[in-house]
Design a protein around this motif. Structure first.
Motif, mmCIF file in Angstrom:
data_model
loop_
_atom_site.group_PDB
_atom_site.id
_atom_site.type_symbol
_atom_site.label_atom_id
_atom_site.label_comp_id
_atom_site.label_asym_id
_atom_site.label_seq_id
_atom_site.Cartn_x
_atom_site.Cartn_y
_atom_site.Cartn_z
ATOM 1 N N ARG A 5 -0.135 3.038 5.107
ATOM 2 C CA ARG A 5 -0.884 2.885 3.854
ATOM 3 C C ARG A 5 -0.026 2.198 2.802
ATOM 4 N NH1 ARG A 5 -1.543 5.418 -0.959
ATOM 5 N NH2 ARG A 5 -3.620 5.322 -1.861
ATOM 6 N N THR A 55 0.300 -1.487 3.622
ATOM 7 C CA THR A 55 -0.936 -2.210 3.319
ATOM 8 C C THR A 55 -1.067 -2.462 1.822
ATOM 9 O OG1 THR A 55 -2.011 -1.214 5.235
ATOM 10 C CG2 THR A 55 -3.451 -2.143 3.545
ATOM 11 N N ARG A 62 1.395 -5.161 0.721
ATOM 12 C CA ARG A 62 0.979 -6.517 1.114
ATOM 13 C C ARG A 62 -0.224 -6.994 0.304
ATOM 14 N NH1 ARG A 62 3.314 -8.354 5.898
ATOM 15 N NH2 ARG A 62 4.303 -6.715 7.118
ATOM 16 N N GLU A 63 -1.263 -6.141 0.206
ATOM 17 C CA GLU A 63 -2.516 -6.583 -0.397
ATOM 18 C C GLU A 63 -2.495 -6.577 -1.921
ATOM 19 O OE1 GLU A 63 -5.568 -4.146 1.308
ATOM 20 O OE2 GLU A 63 -5.320 -5.010 3.311
#
Length: 87
Positions: A62, A65, A68-69
């Motif tokens: 999590r 993610t 990165r996002e």
């Protein structure tokens, strides 16, 4: 004889009132104990839920993610990684 009977009756009455007061105190304390145990159970349940939520939020996948996002982070190239060791 009559005085001793009256005195004995008063002592029995005082003793009876003491027993009644002790029983009422015992009931009150038992009710307070049950309330405290119920509160302990609720708090223990909430603590377990918070620990589960924390472990879910702190999962490595999590976090990666989100990095990165939302933050636009990427892994550096291999030649961009510098390992520093202490002597």
């Amino acid at each position: 004889m009559r005085l001793s009977t009256i005195l004995l009756a008063l002592l029995v009455l005082v003793s009876l009132l003491g027993v009644v007061a002790a029983r009422q105190t015992s009931r009150d304390l038992f009710i307070a104990l049950q309330d405290a145990q119920n509160q302990h159970f609720k708090l223990d349940t909430a603590w377990g839920q918070l620990q589960l939520e924390q472990s879910t939020l702190a999962a490595h996948g999590r976090i990666e993610t989100i990095a990165r996002e939302k933050l636009g982070m990427t892994m550096p190239p291999v030649n961009g990684i510098l390992v520093v060791r202490q002597p």
